[in-house]
Design a protein around this motif. Structure first.
Motif, mmCIF file in Angstrom:
data_model
loop_
_atom_site.group_PDB
_atom_site.id
_atom_site.type_symbol
_atom_site.label_atom_id
_atom_site.label_comp_id
_atom_site.label_asym_id
_atom_site.label_seq_id
_atom_site.Cartn_x
_atom_site.Cartn_y
_atom_site.Cartn_z
ATOM 1 N N PRO A 83 -21.737 21.173 -22.760
ATOM 2 C CA PRO A 83 -22.488 19.914 -22.673
ATOM 3 C C PRO A 83 -21.660 18.739 -23.186
ATOM 4 O O PRO A 83 -20.886 18.869 -24.126
ATOM 5 C CB PRO A 83 -23.712 20.163 -23.571
ATOM 6 N N LEU A 84 -21.841 17.604 -22.533
ATOM 7 C CA LEU A 84 -21.175 16.378 -22.931
ATOM 8 C C LEU A 84 -22.124 15.586 -23.833
ATOM 9 O O LEU A 84 -23.198 15.181 -23.384
ATOM 10 C CB LEU A 84 -20.814 15.556 -21.694
ATOM 11 N N PRO A 85 -21.766 15.382 -25.106
ATOM 12 C CA PRO A 85 -22.680 14.679 -26.020
ATOM 13 C C PRO A 85 -23.104 13.322 -25.468
ATOM 14 O O PRO A 85 -22.308 12.582 -24.886
ATOM 15 C CB PRO A 85 -21.825 14.516 -27.286
ATOM 16 N N GLY A 86 -24.401 13.032 -25.636
ATOM 17 C CA GLY A 86 -24.935 11.753 -25.200
ATOM 18 C C GLY A 86 -25.186 11.633 -23.720
ATOM 19 O O GLY A 86 -25.413 10.532 -23.216
ATOM 20 N N SER A 87 -25.177 12.769 -23.003
ATOM 21 C CA SER A 87 -25.363 12.712 -21.546
ATOM 22 C C SER A 87 -26.625 13.420 -21.083
ATOM 23 O O SER A 87 -26.705 13.873 -19.931
ATOM 24 C CB SER A 87 -24.140 13.313 -20.833
ATOM 25 N N TYR A 114 -16.329 10.357 -23.156
ATOM 26 C CA TYR A 114 -16.119 11.387 -24.172
ATOM 27 C C TYR A 114 -16.042 10.769 -25.561
ATOM 28 O O TYR A 114 -15.342 9.768 -25.757
ATOM 29 C CB TYR A 114 -14.828 12.159 -23.876
ATOM 30 N N PRO A 115 -16.767 11.334 -26.534
ATOM 31 C CA PRO A 115 -16.704 10.796 -27.898
ATOM 32 C C PRO A 115 -15.266 10.773 -28.409
ATOM 33 O O PRO A 115 -14.544 11.764 -28.321
ATOM 34 C CB PRO A 115 -17.569 11.770 -28.706
ATOM 35 N N ALA A 136 -10.127 17.061 -22.048
ATOM 36 C CA ALA A 136 -10.088 16.244 -20.832
ATOM 37 C C ALA A 136 -8.713 15.598 -20.655
ATOM 38 O O ALA A 136 -8.166 15.561 -19.541
ATOM 39 C CB ALA A 136 -11.170 15.176 -20.881
ATOM 40 N N ARG A 137 -8.136 15.100 -21.755
ATOM 41 C CA ARG A 137 -6.802 14.498 -21.662
ATOM 42 C C ARG A 137 -5.750 15.554 -21.331
ATOM 43 O O ARG A 137 -4.820 15.299 -20.561
ATOM 44 C CB ARG A 137 -6.463 13.776 -22.968
ATOM 45 N N GLU A 138 -5.893 16.733 -21.915
ATOM 46 C CA GLU A 138 -4.948 17.812 -21.626
ATOM 47 C C GLU A 138 -5.026 18.209 -20.149
ATOM 48 O O GLU A 138 -4.001 18.448 -19.505
ATOM 49 C CB GLU A 138 -5.249 19.017 -22.517
#
Length: 354
Positions: free
Chosen positions: A332-336, A276-277, A286-288
């Motif tokens: 969408p997940l950037p860079g994936s 994750y950026p 994601a951390r939450e």
């Protein structure tokens, strides 16, 4: 027959703690597949996965009852309890890892491999050497270094036999506090009942139920309550039909089971926080989510350690995680390369129980 690897109460407690970790390790992979399915689609598959995840909660509670009965203390918050995915499970063929994967033929194949029946060719072959590798199997033998089990069923068979040997020589083996036991009034899944454990017979019944409901190891395709074992439920997704009584394992003859493999969010397989950026909103989500999942495990730990009424709340909490899943898998997940985000289940280690 080889000597038991469970020679003391401490050995037994180590095995039961490993059983807790094993039963839990399937829950994140089932939930990831379940929540990757687009709403209003794939209702048959979603139902099968959801019910199985709930029954894994029952298995956790049954193991906790056995652990409490012999004087152990269940702890789902200890560091390393949640594996780093992809994770190895104890299978003799060493041919798969358990991933956090969207619903797909590959995910269902993994589910079947997790739950497949696997009786060792002989008692002497129950334990097999663990090959050198970067990620050890989740359930290696806690007491036989460098060895793991031919299958999950054989892992439970070792505990069941070890319990009998210890109980024969120690009349005080079942020394746990009765008020720590979780009874059937605390679990309403319909996929089995909670067995309170106070002696050898009830402990062995609890563990045999887990093995039978997962793999159908002793009772064939159906468990003692007439429910399909998990392995055969997932086989229905591969074979495209429901089983009916009297069907052969590879020839279900019931109604067709419709699956739309494309009606799924393309979640990145086994995403990690490092994907994750830094500083992004998705990283924060994601951390939450990981913190919320840690809170869920802490709630379960309290339920297993004297607050049994919290079990029902914990089962509900497992599905209250839906909002966190949706905030990830729908984006969408950037860079994936078009893949979507997903939960990583990297649980903060500074969470205290209580």
């Amino acid at each position: 027959m080889t000597a038991s690897t469970i020679g003391s109460r401490d050995d037994l407690i180590s095995y039961l703690q490993a059983a807790l970790a094993l039963e839990h390790a399937t829950i994140p992979t089932y939930l990831t597949a379940y929540y990757s399915i687009r709403s209003t689609t794939n209702s048959d598959a979603a139902h099968i996965i959801r019910v199985t995840a709930v029954e894994e909660m029952l298995h956790l509670a049954l193991v906790a009852n056995v652990l409490n009965a012999v004087g152990g203390q269940p702890d789902l918050t200890r560091p390393g309890f949640v594996p780093a995915y992809p994770a190895h499970l104890p299978d003799g063929e060493q041919d798969f890892t358990v991933d956090l994967r969207p619903f797909s033929p590959e995910a269902v194949e993994t589910f079947c491999r997790i739950e497949r029946p696997g009786r060792a060719p002989s008692a002497d072959a129950r334990l097999v050497p663990t090959p050198d590798r970067e990620r050890p199997p989740l359930v290696a033998s806690p007491t036989a270094e460098g060895m793991h089990f031919y299958s999950i069923g054989e892992f439970y068979a070792e505990i069941i036999e070890g319990l009998a040997e210890l109980a024969a020589g120690d009349p005080e083996l079942f020394c746990g506090k009765p008020d720590l036991q979780l009874g059937p009034e605390y679990f309403y899944s319909g996929g089995g009942v909670l067995i309170t454990v106070s002696d050898l017979d009830s402990a062995q019944r609890a563990l045999r139920f887990i093995a039978a409901q997962g793999e159908g190891l002793d009772s064939g395709m159906y468990d003692a309550d007439g429910e399909l074992a998990h392995y055969y439920r997932f086989r229905q997704l591969q074979l495209g039909r429901y089983y009916q009584l009297g069907d052969r394992p590879d020839a279900p003859s019931g109604p067709p089971l419709g699956i739309a493999w494309n009606e799924v969010y393309p979640v990145k397989v086994s995403a990690r926080l490092a994907d994750y950026p830094e500083g992004s909103e998705l990283a924060a989500v994601a951390r939450e989510f990981n913190a919320d999942y840690g809170a869920f495990l802490a709630l379960l730990t309290r339920a297993f350690n004297g607050e049994p009424s919290l079990l029902e709340e914990a089962v509900c909490d497992m599905f209250r995680l839906r909002d966190g899943f949706n905030r990830l898998v729908r984006n969408p997940l950037p860079g994936s390369d078009g893949l979507h985000a997903g939960p990583t289940f990297e649980i903060p280690t500074d969470r205290a129980v209580g």
